[in-house]
Design a protein around this motif. Structure first.
Motif, PDB file in Angstrom:
ATOM      1  N   VAL A   9       0.850  -1.201   0.000  1.00  0.00           N
ATOM      2  CA  VAL A   9       0.000   0.000   0.000  1.00  0.00           C
ATOM      3  C   VAL A   9       0.883   1.248   0.000  1.00  0.00           C
ATOM      4  O   VAL A   9       0.637   2.214  -0.731  1.00  0.00           O
ATOM      5  N   ALA A  10       1.934   1.221   0.821  1.00  0.00           N
ATOM      6  CA  ALA A  10       2.846   2.374   0.877  1.00  0.00           C
ATOM      7  C   ALA A  10       3.560   2.571  -0.460  1.00  0.00           C
ATOM      8  O   ALA A  10       3.740   3.701  -0.926  1.00  0.00           O
ATOM      9  N   GLN A  11       3.982   1.461  -1.085  1.00  0.00           N
ATOM     10  CA  GLN A  11       4.659   1.576  -2.375  1.00  0.00           C
ATOM     11  C   GLN A  11       3.700   2.095  -3.441  1.00  0.00           C
ATOM     12  O   GLN A  11       4.091   2.885  -4.303  1.00  0.00           O
ATOM     13  N   ARG A  12       2.456   1.681  -3.375  1.00  0.00           N
ATOM     14  CA  ARG A  12       1.473   2.230  -4.319  1.00  0.00           C
ATOM     15  C   ARG A  12       1.290   3.723  -4.087  1.00  0.00           C
ATOM     16  O   ARG A  12       1.140   4.495  -5.043  1.00  0.00           O
ATOM     17  N   GLY A  13       1.351   4.150  -2.825  1.00  0.00           N
ATOM     18  CA  GLY A  13       1.280   5.576  -2.529  1.00  0.00           C
ATOM     19  C   GLY A  13       2.427   6.336  -3.170  1.00  0.00           C
ATOM     20  O   GLY A  13       2.240   7.417  -3.741  1.00  0.00           O
ATOM     21  N   ARG A  14       3.635   5.767  -3.101  1.00  0.00           N
ATOM     22  CA  ARG A  14       4.790   6.413  -3.732  1.00  0.00           C
ATOM     23  C   ARG A  14       4.595   6.494  -5.239  1.00  0.00           C
ATOM     24  O   ARG A  14       4.985   7.478  -5.881  1.00  0.00           O
ATOM     25  N   LEU A  15       3.983   5.466  -5.814  1.00  0.00           N
ATOM     26  CA  LEU A  15       3.696   5.479  -7.248  1.00  0.00           C
ATOM     27  C   LEU A  15       2.691   6.583  -7.578  1.00  0.00           C
ATOM     28  O   LEU A  15       2.857   7.314  -8.571  1.00  0.00           O
ATOM     29  N   TYR A  16       1.670   6.719  -6.756  1.00  0.00           N
ATOM     30  CA  TYR A  16       0.686   7.789  -6.981  1.00  0.00           C
ATOM     31  C   TYR A  16       1.356   9.168  -6.939  1.00  0.00           C
ATOM     32  O   TYR A  16       0.962  10.079  -7.680  1.00  0.00           O
ATOM     33  N   VAL A  17       2.363   9.336  -6.090  1.00  0.00           N
ATOM     34  CA  VAL A  17       3.095  10.609  -6.069  1.00  0.00           C
ATOM     35  C   VAL A  17       3.739  10.850  -7.431  1.00  0.00           C
ATOM     36  O   VAL A  17       3.648  11.952  -7.996  1.00  0.00           O
ATOM     37  N   GLN A  18       4.402   9.826  -7.976  1.00  0.00           N
ATOM     38  CA  GLN A  18       5.028   9.968  -9.291  1.00  0.00           C
ATOM     39  C   GLN A  18       3.996  10.302 -10.364  1.00  0.00           C
ATOM     40  O   GLN A  18       4.320  11.003 -11.339  1.00  0.00           O
ATOM     41  N   MET A  19       2.784   9.813 -10.188  1.00  0.00           N
ATOM     42  CA  MET A  19       1.734  10.045 -11.167  1.00  0.00           C
ATOM     43  C   MET A  19       1.015  11.376 -10.937  1.00  0.00           C
ATOM     44  O   MET A  19       0.094  11.726 -11.688  1.00  0.00           O
ATOM     45  N   GLY A  20       1.436  12.094  -9.885  1.00  0.00           N
ATOM     46  CA  GLY A  20       0.806  13.369  -9.583  1.00  0.00           C
ATOM     47  C   GLY A  20      -0.557  13.248  -8.930  1.00  0.00           C
ATOM     48  O   GLY A  20      -1.305  14.233  -8.859  1.00  0.00           O
ATOM     49  N   ARG A  21      -0.883  12.086  -8.424  1.00  0.00           N
ATOM     50  CA  ARG A  21      -2.185  11.833  -7.796  1.00  0.00           C
ATOM     51  C   ARG A  21      -2.004  11.888  -6.276  1.00  0.00           C
ATOM     52  O   ARG A  21      -1.995  10.885  -5.576  1.00  0.00           O
ATOM     53  N   PHE A  22      -1.848  13.111  -5.772  1.00  0.00           N
ATOM     54  CA  PHE A  22      -1.400  13.313  -4.397  1.00  0.00           C
ATOM     55  C   PHE A  22      -2.442  12.893  -3.362  1.00  0.00           C
ATOM     56  O   PHE A  22      -2.093  12.364  -2.302  1.00  0.00           O
ATOM     57  N   ASP A  23      -3.713  13.122  -3.639  1.00  0.00           N
ATOM     58  CA  ASP A  23      -4.744  12.735  -2.663  1.00  0.00           C
ATOM     59  C   ASP A  23      -4.771  11.220  -2.471  1.00  0.00           C
ATOM     60  O   ASP A  23      -4.855  10.725  -1.334  1.00  0.00           O
ATOM     61  N   GLU A  24      -4.699  10.489  -3.580  1.00  0.00           N
ATOM     62  CA  GLU A  24      -4.690   9.025  -3.483  1.00  0.00           C
ATOM     63  C   GLU A  24      -3.414   8.535  -2.805  1.00  0.00           C
ATOM     64  O   GLU A  24      -3.430   7.572  -2.036  1.00  0.00           O
ATOM     65  N   ALA A  25      -2.304   9.229  -3.079  1.00  0.00           N
ATOM     66  CA  ALA A  25      -1.036   8.864  -2.437  1.00  0.00           C
ATOM     67  C   ALA A  25      -1.148   8.999  -0.925  1.00  0.00           C
ATOM     68  O   ALA A  25      -0.801   8.077  -0.175  1.00  0.00           O
ATOM     69  N   GLU A  26      -1.652  10.126  -0.483  1.00  0.00           N
ATOM     70  CA  GLU A  26      -1.733  10.348   0.965  1.00  0.00           C
ATOM     71  C   GLU A  26      -2.696   9.366   1.623  1.00  0.00           C
ATOM     72  O   GLU A  26      -2.451   8.896   2.736  1.00  0.00           O
ATOM     73  N   ALA A  27      -3.776   9.045   0.933  1.00  0.00           N
ATOM     74  CA  ALA A  27      -4.714   8.056   1.486  1.00  0.00           C
ATOM     75  C   ALA A  27      -4.024   6.710   1.677  1.00  0.00           C
ATOM     76  O   ALA A  27      -4.240   6.031   2.694  1.00  0.00           O
ATOM     77  N   ASP A  28      -3.182   6.329   0.732  1.00  0.00           N
ATOM     78  CA  ASP A  28      -2.456   5.067   0.877  1.00  0.00           C
ATOM     79  C   ASP A  28      -1.451   5.133   2.026  1.00  0.00           C
ATOM     80  O   ASP A  28      -1.311   4.170   2.795  1.00  0.00           O
ATOM     81  N   PHE A  29      -0.742   6.228   2.142  1.00  0.00           N
ATOM     82  CA  PHE A  29       0.224   6.337   3.243  1.00  0.00           C
ATOM     83  C   PHE A  29      -0.486   6.267   4.594  1.00  0.00           C
ATOM     84  O   PHE A  29      -0.023   5.589   5.518  1.00  0.00           O
ATOM     85  N   ASP A  30      -1.618   6.946   4.692  1.00  0.00           N
ATOM     86  CA  ASP A  30      -2.373   6.919   5.949  1.00  0.00           C
ATOM     87  C   ASP A  30      -2.893   5.505   6.246  1.00  0.00           C
ATOM     88  O   ASP A  30      -2.869   5.056   7.390  1.00  0.00           O
ATOM     89  N   ALA A  31      -3.341   4.812   5.205  1.00  0.00           N
ATOM     90  CA  ALA A  31      -3.837   3.443   5.402  1.00  0.00           C
ATOM     91  C   ALA A  31      -2.712   2.517   5.844  1.00  0.00           C
ATOM     92  O   ALA A  31      -2.894   1.679   6.743  1.00  0.00           O
ATOM     93  N   ALA A  32      -1.540   2.664   5.235  1.00  0.00           N
ATOM     94  CA  ALA A  32      -0.402   1.829   5.619  1.00  0.00           C
ATOM     95  C   ALA A  32       0.011   2.105   7.056  1.00  0.00           C
ATOM     96  O   ALA A  32       0.317   1.182   7.826  1.00  0.00           O
ATOM     97  N   LEU A  33      -0.009   3.370   7.447  1.00  0.00           N
ATOM     98  CA  LEU A  33       0.387   3.732   8.811  1.00  0.00           C
ATOM     99  C   LEU A  33      -0.647   3.292   9.835  1.00  0.00           C
ATOM    100  O   LEU A  33      -0.310   3.030  10.992  1.00  0.00           O
ATOM    101  N   ALA A  34      -1.909   3.208   9.425  1.00  0.00           N
ATOM    102  CA  ALA A  34      -2.928   2.694  10.343  1.00  0.00           C
ATOM    103  C   ALA A  34      -2.657   1.233  10.669  1.00  0.00           C
ATOM    104  O   ALA A  34      -2.922   0.769  11.785  1.00  0.00           O
ATOM    105  N   THR A  35      -2.105   0.503   9.694  1.00  0.00           N
ATOM    106  CA  THR A  35      -1.764  -0.909   9.910  1.00  0.00           C
ATOM    107  C   THR A  35      -0.438  -1.052  10.631  1.00  0.00           C
ATOM    108  O   THR A  35      -0.278  -1.872  11.537  1.00  0.00           O
TER     109      THR A  35
END
Length: 740
Positions: free
Chosen positions: A230-256
């Motif tokens: 999930v965190a790696q997908r968030g980093r990918l979303y950053v590269q794609m310029g999809r910052f909201d989705e990236a942050e949602a993934d980082f938050d989800a990974a950190l919740a786990t």
């Protein structure tokens, strides 16, 4: 007495035998619970066994394995260490202890234990591939691959070994080999989650972002919610310029997993990109608390410091990251960028760190062999422009005028767009080009292949060492002539870069030998289009009764050195006001920090107005409330300087000792306002005071400035473009003559 002792010994032996029998009877229940995944039950039963027979090897071993599987690493280490004390030559227990130590990131200890297990059992394939993973985490990638190969030779159908080898190959950037390893693992085990994830990582390295996203989603379908993926997908979303989705993934990974380093670093990254510095710093500090040697945390924390104007502190963090990882390209790039803001750095320092990028990164990249080319010096030249900023970005304002006004009969223009972000500016750039290549998902080699296939004669870098650059493509030299210009025009340090567009003020003759490129002079370092629908505005000080200074620049350009000068100016004009406008001031942390810095230099909060982001027409309209703009230093304004002049607001500038600290003054001189450019701090204050005291002359200049800009060679974009084209033609003729 002897009979009593003998009786006790006999009774103890009977008790031990009874306990052993009872323990042996309990153990199958523990095994059953373990196999069913009921780790709490398995561990409880093992505890009962060990209360009966404290040195029961099988119970200790099973307890350790169960504790490892359930994440109770301290218990696992304790149990397995005790098991090995009972049976020191048990390879399986040693291998399991190695896994525990690996999970605890005690890699040296893990390696020693795993090597003992393999020495006892040379054909122990799972121990071999586990050792390979340990070596990989010790940065011993070649040795790791060798060990995985041994495991594969022993068990050619061992999917895990192929997957693990692929991960080591990936870290050596042997992407095609890594892909083959992952494909082999998936052929053997089609639902191998780690191999699917690994294929996604290969795609990330190759910039094949959509393929990477599909792979990560497939891996998560196999094992939903896996925090690392999930965190790696968030980093990918950053590269794609999809910052909201990236942050949602980082938050989800950190919740786990609240301590997951990749997720914390991703959170820091996206917060920096969205101008939220306080949470970015918090995430970096959390990483460094658990891993003081995290080079990535160090560079993001350094970036946070730089954004607050603490350039020296930022550079210290970048240097620390480079001590840990000398070939860490992102750290070198951030250091290059920061040094342009550092008062103690001159041209020699700036070019030295650019050469450092070449020595650590560029020099290790093989250069291309060029095909035969038509060397007619007067034929139509193909010019390729490479940038990640063909979009709403300040850099686009500096090269879009040239794109628009090219002579397409003499020049074929191809744009290689390296960003996934597109907007109305992208469409304008595309409309101005003869050819357009979406290069965001092309690897460096794929992009170099495309440039060669397009038979580009002059390849132009529009980014320098700024974010999103493709200098690693320019290191390959896929075109006969390479030029750096406009977007971040400070020189690259690449021996493969032939020319650098500058001007005589920005780069004086005396320092040109320090550049890797040959400097070619234009009327100014950059130009910009005339302001759309700009109307003359009256001088604000005539209605206000005091002068208003404007600073429409990045917050991190406001150094302590320039604050000292502005403080002296404001003390000399007690009624004067300052307006600062920049999108970063939307962040309360940065805004409050900047106001506090002004206050520390004696400029009270009541005299400072902070304005945040706005639409461009609103941004330009804000100049109506400014009498005189103040150019920051040592990092000057560029586009902001042109905008101010085009809006009729003159700019006070100072010439420094680097290209970055002379660019603003060069623009002001290019339209004939030499008396607005100082050589030192005292002169800067004197110029500002002089013109602030002459409102009538200032009002007249305000009315005349837009026409003066439009009439200058630097400000007339058609004239400027013809000068650019003269440069391309001259470069091409030289190349043709050299090869004839």
């Amino acid at each position: 007495m002897s009979s009593t002792i003998g009786s006790r010994a006999f009774q103890n032996a009977r008790l031990q035998k009874k306990n052993r029998k009872q323990a042996d009877g309990l153990l199958p229940k523990a095994v059953e619970a373990y196999r069913a995944g009921r780790h709490a039950d398995a561990q409880a039963i093992c505890g009962q066994v060990l209360s009966l027979v404290p040195d029961h090897f099988d119970a200790l071993h099973l307890l350790g394995a169960s504790a490892l599987d359930s994440g109770r690493l301290d218990l696992a280490e304790q149990a397995l260490t005790s098991a090995i004390a009972v049976e020191p030559r048990n390879a399986e227990a040693l291998a399991n202890l190695g896994l525990v130590l690996f999970s605890l990131k005690r890699y040296e200890e893990a390696r020693a234990v795993q090597e003992r297990a393999i020495a006892l059992k040379p054909n122990f394939v799972t121990a071999l591939t586990s050792l390979g993973n340990t070596l990989m985490n010790m940065q011993l990638f070649a040795q790791a691959i060798e060990v995985h190969d041994r495991a594969i030779a022993l068990k050619p159908d061992f999917a895990d070994a192929y997957c693990n080898r692929g991960m080591a190959q990936l870290l050596l950037l042997r992407n095609q080999e890594a892909r083959q390893s992952f494909d082999r693992a998936l052929a053997l085990a089609p639902r191998h989650m780690q191999a699917t994830f690994g294929k996604g990582l290969v795609s990330v390295n190759l910039r094949h972002l959509e393929q990477a996203l599909a792979a990560f989603n497939a891996a998560l379908a196999m094992k939903p919610g896996t925090a690392a993926i999930v965190a790696q997908r968030g980093r990918l979303y950053v590269q794609m310029g999809r910052f909201d989705e990236a942050e949602a993934d980082f938050d989800a990974a950190l919740a786990t997993d609240p301590a997951l380093e990749a997720a914390l670093l991703g959170k820091a990254h996206v917060c920096v990109l969205t101008e939220r510095i306080a949470p970015a710093m918090l995430a970096c500090k959390r990483v460094l608390e658990q891993n003081p040697a995290s080079e990535v945390a160090l560079i993001w924390l350094g970036t946070c410091l730089a954004k607050q104007g603490d350039t020296a502190g930022a550079i210290q963090h970048f240097d620390r990251a480079l001590e840990i990882k000398p070939d860490f390209e992102d750290a070198i790039l951030k250091k290059i960028f920061a040094l342009d803001f550092y008062p103690g750095a001159d041209v020699a320092v700036h070019q030295a760190v650019r050469r450092e990028w070449w020595e650590r990164i560029g020099a290790h990249i093989p250069q291309r062999q060029l095909a035969a080319i038509d060397r007619d010096p007067e034929r139509r030249i193909t010019v390729g422009y490479v940038s990640s900023d063909f979009r709403s970005h300040s850099a686009a304002l500096t090269f879009l005028p040239v794109l628009r006004h090219h002579d397409h009969a003499a020049f074929k223009v191809i744009c290689y767009s390296c960003s996934p972000l597109v907007d109305s500016v992208t469409e304008q750039c595309k409309a101005a080009a003869d050819g357009w290549v979406d290069a965001a998902q092309l690897s460096d080699d794929e992009l170099a292949d495309r440039i060669q296939a397009d038979q580009v004669d002059v390849l132009v870098d529009l980014s320098g060492h700024s974010a999103g650059n493709r200098l690693t493509v320019f290191a390959r030299k896929p075109a006969p002539i390479q030029v750096t210009a406009w977007g971040n025009a400070t020189g690259t340090g690449l021996p493969t870069m032939d020319y650098f567009f500058a001007d005589p003020v920005t780069v004086p003759l005396a320092v040109r030998p320090l550049f890797a490129e040959q400097v070619y002079d234009l009327p100014a370092l950059i130009t910009t289009d005339p302001l759309p629908d700009a109307q003359p505005t009256p001088l604000p000080m005539l209605r206000n009764g005091y002068v208003t200074f404007g600073i429409f620049n990045r917050v991190d350009k406001i150094s302590d050195e320039v604050l000292t000068v502005w403080s002296a100016l404001m003390q000399a004009l007690p009624e004067a006001r300052i307006v600062i406008k920049n999108g970063a001031l939307e962040d309360p942390f940065l805004r409050d920090g900047l106001i506090a810095r002004f206050a520390a230099f004696g400029i009270g909060e009541g005299r400072v107005t902070c304005l945040g982001a706005s639409m461009r027409h609103e941004h330009i309209a804000a100049f109506a409330d400014v009498d005189i703009s103040l150019d920051p230093f040592p990092q000057n304004g560029g586009v902001s300087t042109w905008e101010s002049l085009q809006a009729g607001v003159p700019v006070v500038a100072k010439l420094g000792n680097s290209a970055a600290s002379r660019a603003g003054g060069a623009i002001v001189k290019a339209i004939g306002l030499d008396d607005w450019v100082a050589e030192d701090d005292e002169g800067y204050v004197t110029i500002a005071l002089k013109h602030a005291g002459q409102p009538a002359a200032l009002a007249q200049l305000r009315a005349e400035l837009p026409a003066r800009v439009a009439g200058s060679a630097a400000g007339n974009v058609v004239t400027y473009t013809r000068k650019v084209e003269e440069g391309y033609r001259q470069f091409w003729r030289r190349y043709c003559a050299a090869g004839s």
